[in-house]
Design a protein around this motif. Structure first.
Motif, mmCIF file in Angstrom:
data_model
loop_
_atom_site.group_PDB
_atom_site.id
_atom_site.type_symbol
_atom_site.label_atom_id
_atom_site.label_comp_id
_atom_site.label_asym_id
_atom_site.label_seq_id
_atom_site.Cartn_x
_atom_site.Cartn_y
_atom_site.Cartn_z
ATOM 1 N N GLY A 29 0.725 -1.329 -0.099
ATOM 2 C CA GLY A 29 0.124 -0.009 0.023
ATOM 3 C C GLY A 29 0.716 1.270 -0.166
ATOM 4 O O GLY A 29 0.623 2.317 -0.733
ATOM 5 N N PHE A 30 1.631 1.313 0.863
ATOM 6 C CA PHE A 30 2.656 2.409 0.903
ATOM 7 C C PHE A 30 3.547 2.653 -0.595
ATOM 8 O O PHE A 30 3.422 3.944 -1.002
ATOM 9 C CB PHE A 30 3.948 2.024 2.020
ATOM 10 N N PHE A 31 3.824 1.520 -1.024
ATOM 11 C CA PHE A 31 4.473 1.881 -2.568
ATOM 12 C C PHE A 31 3.563 2.360 -3.346
ATOM 13 O O PHE A 31 3.860 3.254 -4.231
ATOM 14 C CB PHE A 31 5.142 0.330 -2.969
ATOM 15 N N ASP A 32 2.421 1.582 -3.554
ATOM 16 C CA ASP A 32 1.301 2.212 -4.421
ATOM 17 C C ASP A 32 1.073 3.710 -4.293
ATOM 18 O O ASP A 32 0.705 4.447 -5.097
ATOM 19 C CB ASP A 32 0.344 1.288 -4.583
ATOM 20 N N ASP A 33 0.892 3.920 -2.805
ATOM 21 C CA ASP A 33 0.547 5.337 -2.671
ATOM 22 C C ASP A 33 1.528 6.431 -2.826
ATOM 23 O O ASP A 33 1.138 7.606 -3.574
ATOM 24 C CB ASP A 33 0.378 5.890 -1.168
ATOM 25 N N GLN A 34 2.844 5.960 -2.880
ATOM 26 C CA GLN A 34 4.041 6.872 -3.305
ATOM 27 C C GLN A 34 3.987 7.087 -4.907
ATOM 28 O O GLN A 34 4.321 7.928 -5.256
ATOM 29 C CB GLN A 34 5.367 6.434 -2.827
ATOM 30 N N LYS A 35 3.745 5.745 -5.352
ATOM 31 C CA LYS A 35 3.599 5.714 -7.003
ATOM 32 C C LYS A 35 2.726 6.579 -7.506
ATOM 33 O O LYS A 35 2.816 7.399 -8.550
ATOM 34 C CB LYS A 35 3.576 4.467 -7.279
ATOM 35 N N VAL A 36 1.585 6.581 -6.910
ATOM 36 C CA VAL A 36 0.342 7.508 -7.428
ATOM 37 C C VAL A 36 0.830 9.042 -7.263
ATOM 38 O O VAL A 36 0.528 9.745 -8.082
ATOM 39 C CB VAL A 36 -0.969 7.314 -6.593
ATOM 40 N N LYS A 37 1.471 9.285 -6.012
ATOM 41 C CA LYS A 37 1.687 10.639 -5.904
ATOM 42 C C LYS A 37 2.650 10.985 -6.941
ATOM 43 O O LYS A 37 2.677 12.455 -7.549
ATOM 44 C CB LYS A 37 2.455 10.759 -4.389
ATOM 45 N N GLN A 38 3.638 10.320 -7.302
ATOM 46 C CA GLN A 38 4.671 10.586 -8.270
ATOM 47 C C GLN A 38 4.023 10.841 -9.553
ATOM 48 O O GLN A 38 4.463 11.461 -10.342
ATOM 49 C CB GLN A 38 5.841 9.477 -8.235
#
Length: 195
Positions: A29-38
């Protein structure tokens, strides 16, 4: 082309997240959230780049030519037809007279260098917050030397010669001998400061 660009942007976003958070695991979830922000940030940059490209195209401008013209105050005309001064041509902010377009590369370079030096000195730390003036005047201008300076004492020439020309002009204005020497010390108390 559009699909390839989209894939590239997604891969770039993943790479940026992994660079920023090397221990993050893909699929969490953390990786996916950061990827969406990026992805959102990269998408905004892509949109801005496209918009600027369209504006440049609409204005028929091509990139890569650099500065082609510098507008400067025309110091050949200092007064309006009715005799009103236009201001100081060395101070572009207050100049209200005619302007001159400079397009010769050497003239532009000379003007830009002069403007950069002036702006650098304006952005330079206050000379009273650094040596040699800091030790003379202190953080708040209450040293014994500062009191004597107010009464007309001159700064030693070996120190004065180290200062920037702008600082020297300011100090010269203050170092002219006082017409009246005050015997009382200038003391600012907290109650006087507050009022």
């Amino acid at each position: 082309h559009v699909e390839l660009r989209k894939e590239y942007i997604e891969e770039l976003a993943e790479a940026m997240v992994l660079k920023r958070f090397p221990t993050a695991e893909q699929g969490t979830g953390f990786f996916d959230d950061q990827k969406v922000k990026q992805l959102k940030a990269l998408s905004n940059r892509e949109s801005a780049r496209t918009m600027h490209s369209k504006i440049r195209s609409a204005l028929h401008r091509k990139s890569g030519f650099g500065t082609t013209r510098v507008d400067v105050p025309d110091d050949n005309e200092l007064f309006s037809p009715n005799g009103t001064p236009y201001g100081d041509p060395k101070d572009a902010k207050t100049w209200v007279g005619p302007w001159l377009a400079i397009s010769d590369p050497e003239d532009m370079l000379a003007y830009i260098k002069e403007a950069n030096i002036k702006q650098y000195h304006q952005a330079y730390d206050t000379p009273f917050a650094q040596e040699p003036l800091y030790s003379l005047f202190g953080p708040d201008g209450t040293t014994p030397f500062a009191q004597e300076f107010i009464k007309g004492r001159r700064i030693d020439e070996d120190i004065f010669s180290q200062l920037l020309p702008e600082t020297q002009r300011i100090l010269n204005a203050y170092q002219n001998p006082a017409t009246h020497i005050y015997e009382k010390e200038a003391i600012l108390t907290p109650s006087k400061f507050i009022s």
